[in-house]
Every structure is written in C-alpha cells, then in structure tokens.
Design an enzyme around this catalytic site. Structure first.
Site, short mmCIF file in Angstrom:
data_model
loop_
_atom_site.label_atom_id
_atom_site.label_comp_id
_atom_site.label_asym_id
_atom_site.label_seq_id
_atom_site.Cartn_x
_atom_site.Cartn_y
_atom_site.Cartn_z
N GLU A 15 -35.32 73.78 98.77
CA GLU A 15 -34.76 72.48 99.18
C GLU A 15 -35.04 71.38 98.17
O GLU A 15 -36.15 71.26 97.65
CB GLU A 15 -35.36 72.07 100.53
N CYS A 75 -36.16 64.48 94.96
CA CYS A 75 -37.38 65.07 95.50
C CYS A 75 -37.32 66.58 95.28
O CYS A 75 -36.39 67.25 95.74
CB CYS A 75 -37.51 64.73 96.99
N CYS A 99 -45.35 76.59 102.22
CA CYS A 99 -46.62 76.03 101.73
C CYS A 99 -47.77 76.71 102.47
O CYS A 99 -47.67 76.98 103.66
CB CYS A 99 -46.68 74.53 101.96
N CYS A 135 -51.11 71.76 106.67
CA CYS A 135 -51.38 70.46 107.31
C CYS A 135 -50.69 70.41 108.67
O CYS A 135 -49.52 70.79 108.79
CB CYS A 135 -50.90 69.32 106.42
N CYS A 173 -47.06 68.69 109.25
CA CYS A 173 -45.99 68.96 108.29
C CYS A 173 -45.16 70.18 108.68
O CYS A 173 -45.71 71.24 108.98
CB CYS A 173 -46.61 69.16 106.91
N GLY A 217 -43.96 72.66 99.33
CA GLY A 217 -44.99 73.32 98.54
C GLY A 217 -46.03 72.38 97.97
O GLY A 217 -45.92 71.17 98.02
N SER A 249 -47.26 64.84 93.90
CA SER A 249 -48.13 64.60 95.05
C SER A 249 -48.92 65.87 95.36
O SER A 249 -48.36 66.96 95.42
CB SER A 249 -47.27 64.23 96.26
N ASN A 266 -53.98 60.43 103.93
CA ASN A 266 -53.58 60.62 105.33
C ASN A 266 -54.63 60.33 106.39
O ASN A 266 -54.37 60.48 107.59
CB ASN A 266 -53.02 62.03 105.58
N ASN A 299 -42.56 61.50 110.30
CA ASN A 299 -41.23 62.00 110.65
C ASN A 299 -41.39 63.20 111.57
O ASN A 299 -42.12 64.14 111.24
CB ASN A 299 -40.47 62.42 109.38
N CYS A 307 -39.69 63.11 104.42
CA CYS A 307 -40.99 63.71 104.07
C CYS A 307 -41.47 64.64 105.17
O CYS A 307 -41.48 64.27 106.34
CB CYS A 307 -42.06 62.64 103.93
N1 SAH Z 1 -47.76 69.30 99.24
C1 SAH Z 1 -47.81 68.05 98.59
C2 SAH Z 1 -46.46 67.47 98.33
C3 SAH Z 1 -45.41 67.62 99.41
S1 SAH Z 1 -45.68 66.75 100.90
C4 SAH Z 1 -48.66 67.09 99.37
O1 SAH Z 1 -49.00 67.36 100.50
O2 SAH Z 1 -49.00 66.06 98.81
C5 SAH Z 1 -45.25 65.08 100.44
C6 SAH Z 1 -45.81 64.01 101.38
O3 SAH Z 1 -45.21 64.12 102.66
C7 SAH Z 1 -47.31 64.13 101.59
O4 SAH Z 1 -47.94 62.92 101.34
C8 SAH Z 1 -47.43 64.49 103.07
O5 SAH Z 1 -48.61 63.96 103.60
C9 SAH Z 1 -46.18 63.87 103.65
N2 SAH Z 1 -45.75 64.47 104.91
C10 SAH Z 1 -45.85 65.75 105.30
N3 SAH Z 1 -45.31 65.90 106.53
C11 SAH Z 1 -44.86 64.69 106.91
C12 SAH Z 1 -44.17 64.21 108.08
N4 SAH Z 1 -43.83 65.02 109.07
N5 SAH Z 1 -43.82 62.91 108.14
C13 SAH Z 1 -44.13 62.08 107.12
N6 SAH Z 1 -44.76 62.48 105.99
C14 SAH Z 1 -45.13 63.77 105.89
FE1 SF4 Z 2 -48.16 71.68 102.18
FE2 SF4 Z 2 -47.98 69.08 101.53
FE3 SF4 Z 2 -47.01 69.99 103.88
FE4 SF4 Z 2 -49.65 69.87 103.50
S1 SF4 Z 2 -48.22 68.12 103.56
S2 SF4 Z 2 -48.52 71.60 104.38
S3 SF4 Z 2 -49.80 70.40 101.34
S4 SF4 Z 2 -46.28 70.53 101.86
#
Ligand code: SAH
Ligand code: SF4
Length: 387
Positions: free
Chosen positions: A112, A144, A151, A155, A158, A202, A232, A259, A335, A378
């Site tokens: 994506e 992006c 991944c 987290c 996510c 990822g 990031s 976070n 989100n 995101c």
């Molecule tokens: N894996 C890397 C980059 C991809 S995630 C990382 O975690 O940094 C990019 C950003 O999206 C990160 O800062 C993460 O905290 C945020 N993110 C993940 N899930 C989200 C969600 N559901 N809503 C808003 N931001 C989110």
């Molecule tokens: Fe992976 Fe980034 Fe999502 Fe955490 S926030 S699960 S590191 S993609």
C-alpha cells in the site's frame, strides 16, 4: 548492502519470470557492474539508471541512450524493466489516493502506498526545506511509502499490526512505489514539491538495508531531497544507531512514534517499549548529527481517555524538554479500525492537548486525517479493498 553480483550478471538463459533479470531495483553501481561484464563502458550504468528512475521508462527498447545492439543483447538475455505497478486505486473525497501496488515476480502480492495532495500538515517545515522565496511549484504532495507487507511490532492501536509480518520489501519494491506514483501524477521532481514519508505499512528500521538502498536510489537517481523525506520508527534502537552514521546527503529526517508520555503507558500500547524504553530510544537519537535547524519529530497518537488528558500533555512536554533535543510533536488523532477498541478523541480535547504543549514550549503540529474514508489514514493500511 549491495547484492552478490554473481546473481545478477550471469548471462545464461533465464528461467521464466526470473526476478534476477529485472533491471528495476538495481542501483547505479549494480547497473555499471552489469554493463562492465558485457564489455560496455561504465557510463552505461548512469544512462540506464537515468532512464529507469528519472525518465521512468519501462520498456528496454525505448532507452535510446543505449545503442540499439546493446538493448537487443539485454533483451535476448532476458533482461527487462519491471517496476511495481498500481493494481487498484481508491480515491478519497479529500483528493487522497490509496493504491494497491503489485510487486513483480510475486503471486498477486500487493503493497500500500498513499498520495496526499498538499501534504498532511505535519511532515515539512518550511524553514527547514528552504522554501522561502522559492518559485511557485505546480504540484505539492506527500507520498506515504511502505517498507514491509504487514508489521511484526504489534502496536495495539494499529491496524497494520493485525496482519503480522508477511515479508519485508526489497529496495526496488520500496523505491518502485515512489517512481510508480510519481509517474501516475506526471510529477517532475525538479519542479514539484514532493515529500516522502516512510510511514506506510511496516517498520523501516526492521528492513534497514533495503530501506536505505531505496533512499539512496531516490536521492541519487530520482532527484528527491532527503530533507523532504521523513522516516518513522517505533524506536528500533540498533536501527537508529546505524541511521546516525548515514551521511547527511542521504539521511532522511527522523520521526519517533512516541505515543505516550511515559514508559508505563507506552509499554501497554507498544510492546517494543519493553525491549527499548524511551530513554534508550532518546539516547540513540542523540547520536544523530542533525542538520542546521533540523528537528526530530515525536509522533503522538491521541487515544481518548488513554493518552489525551491534559496531564499527559504536561508530562509529554516535560519529557521532551528533558531530552534537550531540538524536537517537535506531531499529534495524530487516532484513526479507527475494525476490531480495535480505542476511541478517537473529540476535536476540542485534541485542541486543548495541543495548546497545553504549546504552553509548555513545544512546537506542535496536528496531522490532518487524510483519506479516512478509503482507509488511507495513519495506521489504517491493511489492504482493505472495500470502500
Ligand atoms: N512503523 C513505523 C511507521 C509506520 S506507522 C512507526 O510505527 O513509526 C506511522 C505512524 O502512524 C506512527 O507514528 C504510528 O504511531 C501511527 N499510527 C498507527 N496506527 C494509527 C492509528 N490507528 N491512528 C493514528 N495513527 C496511527
Ligand atoms: Fe508497526 Fe508502526 Fe503499526 Fe507499530 S505503529 S504496528 S511499528 S506499523
């Protein structure tokens, strides 16, 4: 970082769909080496790299800078230019586009990528990018980019985490997303203002070599600036330490997914914090020789009732001040995603949180949610096909 050349330069008849005969994804050095083995001068490598990554040609026979007999020899040996291709496009009401991009040589696998016209308000600093007085540009957008399919970091908030890690992407698959999307929008990297954020699916620092090969390719061949790229990470300390040794000419800016205002909350949201707690991450970030006026971004996802209280804002401001780093905070209202039991905070509480950080002396940006209606925002990338 370079791949074993024996694999890419052998001229035996290739197997059908032999991925090793794809010119797309080879660096200029690898292309030069390929031409050297064919008895060609070194500058052919530069010509081929220019054709593939700057002119974005995908047909060997259209590379007119290479002599016709050479093009023919390459084609007969099975060489081709197969770059990742957009297989499906989802268009948001706000102009954001989310693509499923098919990787060549794989079975229907897609990755994506998101195109956001005008950016999302958090990824560039006008002063850092030296925009003042610049000639008006035609297109302003942020792409992006994904570094892995799925991944492994897990987290809790996510959606990508729900996929688990399917696999890491190659350098060609990472750079290819950008080249393909630039091509779709007929973008001219010399004229248009294109930002890249490695914030798709990822964890880039768990695919470090391919990620950095892709960055070097995009800077050296496609003419993109590392100062307009942001990577990031969830806080992979050995990755940050390696990143600190990269030359500034090829080093994107860094964002840390913080976070949470302390280790206790962070650990509950991001299991990776048990391995590398906040202090370890910050110590690694300190090793980066930042450019003049460069700041490190701390991303902070606001989860209603969990990380969005005014106390959290105060604690976060203290934490950031204590690091002594030139920093800014990028706030992201969570989100939503199916099956994830968090709540998006109300806009008023987001505003209060932001104001509290400002009062605490922290530069802060609120990231606009882009393409939520098409699951492009995101943390929403999960190869969702329905609109
Ligand atoms: N894996 C890397 C980059 C991809 S995630 C990382 O975690 O940094 C990019 C950003 O999206 C990160 O800062 C993460 O905290 C945020 N993110 C993940 N899930 C989200 C969600 N559901 N809503 C808003 N931001 C989110
Ligand atoms: Fe992976 Fe980034 Fe999502 Fe955490 S926030 S699960 S590191 S993609």
């Amino acid at each position: 970082m370079t791949r074993p050349l024996a694999q890419i330069v052998s001229l035996n008849a290739p197997a059908a769909g032999d991925a090793s005969r794809n010119l797309f994804g080879l660096s200029r050095e690898e292309l030069t080496e390929l031409f050297r083995t064919l008895g060609e001068p070194a500058f052919r490598g530069r010509q081929a790299a220019e054709a593939i990554y700057a002119q974005r040609l995908t047909d060997l026979s259209s590379i007119t800078t290479l002599p016709q007999p050479l093009r023919q020899r390459l084609a007969e040996a099975g060489w081709r230019i197969e770059r990742p291709r957009i297989a499906q496009t989802f268009r948001s009401a706000d102009g954001t586009e989310r693509y499923l991009i098919a990787c060549p040589g794989t079975k229907a696998e897609t990755v994506e990528t998101v195109w956001m016209p005008e950016g999302d308000g958090g990824e560039t600093d006008e002063d850092e990018a030296g925009e003042q007085g610049a000639i008006p540009t035609r297109t302003r957008a942020t792409i992006c980019v994904s570094s892995q399919i799925g991944c492994a970091v897990g987290c809790g908030f996510c959606l990508t985490a729900r996929l688990g890690l399917e696999r890491s992407l190659s350098a060609g698959e990472i750079a290819g997303q950008v080249i393909e999307v630039l091509d779709r929008h007929k973008a001219d990297t010399a004229r248009d203002r294109i930002n890249l954020v490695f914030m798709g699916m990822g964890e880039p620092f768990l695919n470090y070599d391919s990620f950095m090969v892709a960055v070097r390719m995009l800077v050296a061949e496609a003419g993109l600036s590392p100062q307009r790229m942001t990577v990031s990470t969830s806080g992979i300390v050995p990755g940050i330490e390696r990143f600190a040794t990269e030359p500034a000419a090829f080093r994107p800016r860094l964002a840390i997914s913080l976070n949470a205002p302390n280790n206790q909350v962070r650990e509950a949201l991001m299991p990776i914090n048990r391995k590398w707690p906040i202090e370890a991450v910050v110590d690694a970030v300190r090793k980066i020789p930042l450019r003049r006026r460069e700041r490190v971004t701390f991303e902070y996802v606001l989860l209603a009732g969990v990380t969005d209280r005014l106390n959290d804002a105060r604690e976060l401001a203290r934490l950031i001040r204590r690091t002594g780093l030139p920093a800014k905070v990028n706030l992201i209202a969570w989100n939503s995603g199916p099956g994830i039991a968090y709540q998006t905070p109300a806009p008023e509480s987001v505003e209060l949180f932001k104001q509290e950080l400002i009062d605490g002396g922290i530069p802060v940006y609120l990231r606009k949610p882009r393409g939520r209606d098409i699951y492009a925002a995101c943390g929403q990338l999960k190869r969702t096909v329905e609109r």
